[in-house]
Design a protein around this motif. Structure first.
Motif, PDB file in Angstrom:
ATOM      1  N   VAL A   1       0.857  -1.151   0.104  1.00  0.00           N
ATOM      2  CA  VAL A   1       0.103  -0.231  -0.001  1.00  0.00           C
ATOM      3  C   VAL A   1       0.891   1.307   0.053  1.00  0.00           C
ATOM      4  CG1 VAL A   1      -1.836   1.102   1.107  1.00  0.00           C
ATOM      5  CG2 VAL A   1      -1.794  -1.200   1.253  1.00  0.00           C
ATOM      6  N   THR A   2       0.638   2.138  -0.988  1.00  0.00           N
ATOM      7  CA  THR A   2       1.400   3.390  -1.103  1.00  0.00           C
ATOM      8  C   THR A   2       0.552   4.536  -1.000  1.00  0.00           C
ATOM      9  OG1 THR A   2       3.147   2.332  -2.540  1.00  0.00           O
ATOM     10  CG2 THR A   2       3.147   4.695  -2.584  1.00  0.00           C
ATOM     11  N   GLU A   3       0.736   5.452  -0.181  1.00  0.00           N
ATOM     12  CA  GLU A   3      -0.034   6.570   0.113  1.00  0.00           C
ATOM     13  C   GLU A   3       0.403   7.479  -0.933  1.00  0.00           C
ATOM     14  OE1 GLU A   3      -0.465  10.037   3.302  1.00  0.00           O
ATOM     15  OE2 GLU A   3      -0.087   8.125   4.137  1.00  0.00           O
ATOM     16  N   LEU A   4      -0.547   8.290  -1.573  1.00  0.00           N
ATOM     17  CA  LEU A   4      -0.543   8.955  -2.677  1.00  0.00           C
ATOM     18  C   LEU A   4      -0.674  10.690  -2.272  1.00  0.00           C
ATOM     19  CD1 LEU A   4      -2.528   7.154  -5.351  1.00  0.00           C
ATOM     20  CD2 LEU A   4       0.147   7.062  -4.778  1.00  0.00           C
ATOM     21  N   ASP A   5      -0.111  11.594  -3.186  1.00  0.00           N
ATOM     22  CA  ASP A   5      -0.406  12.912  -2.877  1.00  0.00           C
ATOM     23  C   ASP A   5      -0.842  13.449  -4.254  1.00  0.00           C
ATOM     24  OD1 ASP A   5      -0.571  15.345  -1.821  1.00  0.00           O
ATOM     25  OD2 ASP A   5       1.557  16.048  -1.882  1.00  0.00           O
ATOM     26  N   GLU A   6      -1.940  13.223  -4.657  1.00  0.00           N
ATOM     27  CA  GLU A   6      -2.484  13.719  -6.010  1.00  0.00           C
ATOM     28  C   GLU A   6      -3.185  14.877  -5.958  1.00  0.00           C
ATOM     29  OE1 GLU A   6      -1.800  12.120  -8.766  1.00  0.00           O
ATOM     30  OE2 GLU A   6      -0.303  10.721  -7.674  1.00  0.00           O
ATOM     31  N   GLU A   7      -3.634  15.480  -7.105  1.00  0.00           N
ATOM     32  CA  GLU A   7      -4.548  16.519  -7.213  1.00  0.00           C
ATOM     33  C   GLU A   7      -5.985  15.971  -7.359  1.00  0.00           C
ATOM     34  OE1 GLU A   7      -3.834  19.714  -6.353  1.00  0.00           O
ATOM     35  OE2 GLU A   7      -1.919  18.920  -5.983  1.00  0.00           O
ATOM     36  N   VAL A   8      -7.104  16.813  -6.961  1.00  0.00           N
ATOM     37  CA  VAL A   8      -8.251  16.564  -7.118  1.00  0.00           C
ATOM     38  C   VAL A   8      -8.634  16.612  -8.373  1.00  0.00           C
ATOM     39  CG1 VAL A   8     -10.703  17.189  -6.543  1.00  0.00           C
ATOM     40  CG2 VAL A   8      -8.733  17.122  -4.702  1.00  0.00           C
ATOM     41  N   ILE A   9      -9.356  15.502  -9.102  1.00  0.00           N
ATOM     42  CA  ILE A   9      -9.871  15.850 -10.612  1.00  0.00           C
ATOM     43  C   ILE A   9     -11.234  16.301 -10.493  1.00  0.00           C
ATOM     44  CG2 ILE A   9     -10.436  14.248 -12.552  1.00  0.00           C
ATOM     45  CD1 ILE A   9      -7.286  14.831 -11.625  1.00  0.00           C
ATOM     46  N   ASP A  10     -11.660  17.147 -11.144  1.00  0.00           N
ATOM     47  CA  ASP A  10     -13.101  17.763 -11.366  1.00  0.00           C
ATOM     48  C   ASP A  10     -13.816  17.412 -12.839  1.00  0.00           C
ATOM     49  OD1 ASP A  10     -13.207  19.478  -9.100  1.00  0.00           O
ATOM     50  OD2 ASP A  10     -11.909  20.958  -9.936  1.00  0.00           O
ATOM     51  N   LEU A  11     -14.795  16.711 -12.627  1.00  0.00           N
ATOM     52  CA  LEU A  11     -15.562  16.140 -13.740  1.00  0.00           C
ATOM     53  C   LEU A  11     -16.710  17.019 -14.061  1.00  0.00           C
ATOM     54  CD1 LEU A  11     -14.417  13.774 -11.976  1.00  0.00           C
ATOM     55  CD2 LEU A  11     -14.820  12.507 -14.074  1.00  0.00           C
ATOM     56  N   HIS A  12     -17.009  17.438 -15.439  1.00  0.00           N
ATOM     57  CA  HIS A  12     -18.361  18.252 -15.563  1.00  0.00           C
ATOM     58  C   HIS A  12     -19.090  17.359 -16.807  1.00  0.00           C
ATOM     59  CE1 HIS A  12     -16.386  21.309 -13.402  1.00  0.00           C
ATOM     60  NE2 HIS A  12     -15.097  21.345 -14.296  1.00  0.00           N
ATOM     61  N   PHE A  13     -20.355  17.160 -16.315  1.00  0.00           N
ATOM     62  CA  PHE A  13     -21.271  16.168 -17.197  1.00  0.00           C
ATOM     63  C   PHE A  13     -22.184  17.020 -18.012  1.00  0.00           C
ATOM     64  CE2 PHE A  13     -19.814  13.812 -13.462  1.00  0.00           C
ATOM     65  CZ  PHE A  13     -19.563  12.359 -14.364  1.00  0.00           C
ATOM     66  N   PRO A  14     -22.377  16.535 -19.190  1.00  0.00           N
ATOM     67  CA  PRO A  14     -23.197  17.453 -20.159  1.00  0.00           C
ATOM     68  C   PRO A  14     -24.589  17.202 -19.879  1.00  0.00           C
ATOM     69  CG  PRO A  14     -22.684  15.104 -21.241  1.00  0.00           C
ATOM     70  CD  PRO A  14     -21.854  15.412 -19.872  1.00  0.00           C
ATOM     71  N   VAL A  15     -25.187  18.087 -18.916  1.00  0.00           N
ATOM     72  CA  VAL A  15     -26.506  18.030 -18.527  1.00  0.00           C
ATOM     73  C   VAL A  15     -26.923  19.431 -18.635  1.00  0.00           C
ATOM     74  CG1 VAL A  15     -28.080  17.456 -16.478  1.00  0.00           C
ATOM     75  CG2 VAL A  15     -26.193  16.242 -16.780  1.00  0.00           C
ATOM     76  N   THR A  16     -28.194  19.626 -18.991  1.00  0.00           N
ATOM     77  CA  THR A  16     -28.645  21.102 -19.379  1.00  0.00           C
ATOM     78  C   THR A  16     -29.974  21.091 -18.278  1.00  0.00           C
ATOM     79  OG1 THR A  16     -30.341  20.278 -20.961  1.00  0.00           O
ATOM     80  CG2 THR A  16     -27.892  21.150 -21.820  1.00  0.00           C
ATOM     81  N   GLN A  17     -30.558  19.962 -17.861  1.00  0.00           N
ATOM     82  CA  GLN A  17     -31.589  19.971 -16.949  1.00  0.00           C
ATOM     83  C   GLN A  17     -31.588  18.786 -16.033  1.00  0.00           C
ATOM     84  OE1 GLN A  17     -35.533  20.394 -18.777  1.00  0.00           O
ATOM     85  NE2 GLN A  17     -36.423  19.494 -16.997  1.00  0.00           N
ATOM     86  N   TYR A  18     -31.308  19.080 -14.633  1.00  0.00           N
ATOM     87  CA  TYR A  18     -31.585  17.826 -13.764  1.00  0.00           C
ATOM     88  C   TYR A  18     -33.018  17.729 -13.328  1.00  0.00           C
ATOM     89  CZ  TYR A  18     -26.738  17.426 -13.134  1.00  0.00           C
ATOM     90  OH  TYR A  18     -25.431  17.266 -13.173  1.00  0.00           O
ATOM     91  N   LEU A  19     -33.679  16.469 -12.900  1.00  0.00           N
ATOM     92  CA  LEU A  19     -34.641  16.109 -12.668  1.00  0.00           C
ATOM     93  C   LEU A  19     -35.343  16.492 -11.233  1.00  0.00           C
ATOM     94  CD1 LEU A  19     -35.606  13.291 -14.977  1.00  0.00           C
ATOM     95  CD2 LEU A  19     -35.764  15.756 -15.602  1.00  0.00           C
TER      96      LEU A  19
END
Length: 277
Positions: free
Chosen positions: A211-229
Motif C-alpha cells: 500500500v502506497t500513500e499518494l499525494d495527488e490533485e483532485v480531479i473535477d468532472l463536468h457532465f453534459p447536463v442542461t436540466q436535472y430532474l
C-alpha cells in the motif's frame, strides 16, 4: 434525422477533456454515436426483444450480470462475487474461476480513491480504468489516495474506509444534481489516521510496498447536463420496449430525458435501434 439499425447495446464510452468536461459515445453493435451533440433533441430507443450474451454470443431470454447468459455468468471470473466485493478475492487460494483472467485484471495495481457522487464515497479501480470509473459513477470530484498491488488488497483498504464513509452511490441523488463541492484532500488526511492499524495489517501480511500513500490533485468532472430532474423515474426495456423523449443530459451511464432516466449499462447486450428526430 438519424437512424441507427438494431444492434447489441454496450455501456457508453466516455472521455475526459483537459477542462474536465465529459464526452460520451453510444455503442450499438459496430456503430458509435457522439452523444453530447444530441442533447436537446428527440431521441427514441427501441428494444427488439433480442438479447445475445456479450461473451459467447448465445441468445438468452434474460441478461445476467449486465450482459451475460446464465452459463457464462456461472463460469466467468468477471461475474464472480469477488468483483463486487474485492476483499473476497480467492485467487491466492487457487480457486479463481479463470486464473489467467485474474492475473491480467486482479493481480495488478489498483487505486483506492475518494469521490463525490451523491456525496463522499470510497471506491477502487484498476489503474487502467482512471478516469473511466469516476465517469461511470457520475462523480463530480475524485481523488486517488492509495495505490495498492492487487485487487484483494484494494478491497481490504476500501472496507477499512467504509467503516467511516459510504462505499456506494445513491444514484437517484446523483441524478438530481451535482453534490456540494468537498475538500477531498482535507477529508483524506482526516481519514487516513483512522485506518492506520488496518493499513499496518495489510502491509505486515503482503509487504511494506503493498500500500502506497499518494499525494495527488483532485480531479473535477463536468457532465453534459442542461436540466436535472426533481423526481427520478427510470425506464426499463423489459417493461417498456420503447423509450422516447427530449435528451436533457448524460451522467454516469444514464441518459436523462425530460420524463425519466435509463441506465444503459444495465441493458448491455440488449438489441436496440436508435432514432433521432
Amino acid at each position: 434525422m438519424l437512424d441507427i439499425e438494431t444492434g447489441a447495446l454496450r455501456k457508453m464510452r466516455a472521455d475526459l477533456a483537459a477542462d474536465g468536461s465529459v464526452n460520451y459515445r453510444m455503442v450499438i453493435g459496430e456503430q458509435e454515436l457522439e452523444l453530447n451533440t444530441l442533447i436537446g433533441k428527440q431521441i427514441t430507443l427501441q428494444y427488439s426483444g433480442h438479447i445475445d450474451c456479450q461473451h459467447c454470443g448465445r441468445k438468452t431470454k434474460k441478461s445476467y450480470a449486465q450482459g451475460f447468459c446464465f452459463p457464462c455468468m456461472q463460469k466467468l471470473a468477471q461475474c464472480d462475487m469477488c468483483i463486487m466485493k474485492p476483499e473476497k478475492c480467492h485467487f491466492e487460494q487457487g480457486t479463481c474461476r479463470e486464473p489467467e483472467w485474474g492475473e491480467r485484471h486482479c493481480m495488478i495495481p489498483h487505486y483506492v480513491y475518494l469521490a463525490n457522487t451523491s456525496g463522499l464515497k470510497v471506491g477502487i479501480t484498476r489503474h487502467t480504468q482512471i478516469p473511466t470509473r469516476w465517469i461511470d459513477q457520475g462523480a463530480s470530484q475524485a481523488l486517488p489516495i492509495f495505490k495498492v498491488s492487487t485487487r484483494l488488497q484494494s478491497g481490504l483498504v476500501e472496507v477499512a474506509l467504509a467503516e467511516f464513509i459510504a462505499d456506494k452511490t445513491n444514484w437517484r441523488t446523483m441524478l438530481k444534481g451535482n453534490a456540494e463541492p468537498l475538500d477531498l484532500k482535507a477529508l483524506a488526511q482526516a481519514l487516513k489516521p483512522k485506518i492506520a492499524e488496518k493499513l499496518a495489517s495489510v502491509r505486515l501480511k503482503y509487504g511494506t510496498d503493498a500500500v502506497t500513500e499518494l499525494d495527488e490533485e483532485v480531479i473535477d468532472l463536468h457532465f453534459p447536463v442542461t436540466q436535472y430532474l426533481s423526481k427520478i423515474s427510470s425506464f426499463n426495456f423489459d417493461k417498456t420496449p420503447e423509450v422516447s423523449g427530449i435528451l436533457v443530459g448524460i451522467k454516469g451511464q444514464y441518459l436523462i430525458f425530460e420524463t425519466g432516466v435509463i441506465n444503459l449499462r444495465k441493458f448491455t447486450s440488449y438489441h436496440v435501434s436508435l432514432h433521432v428526430a
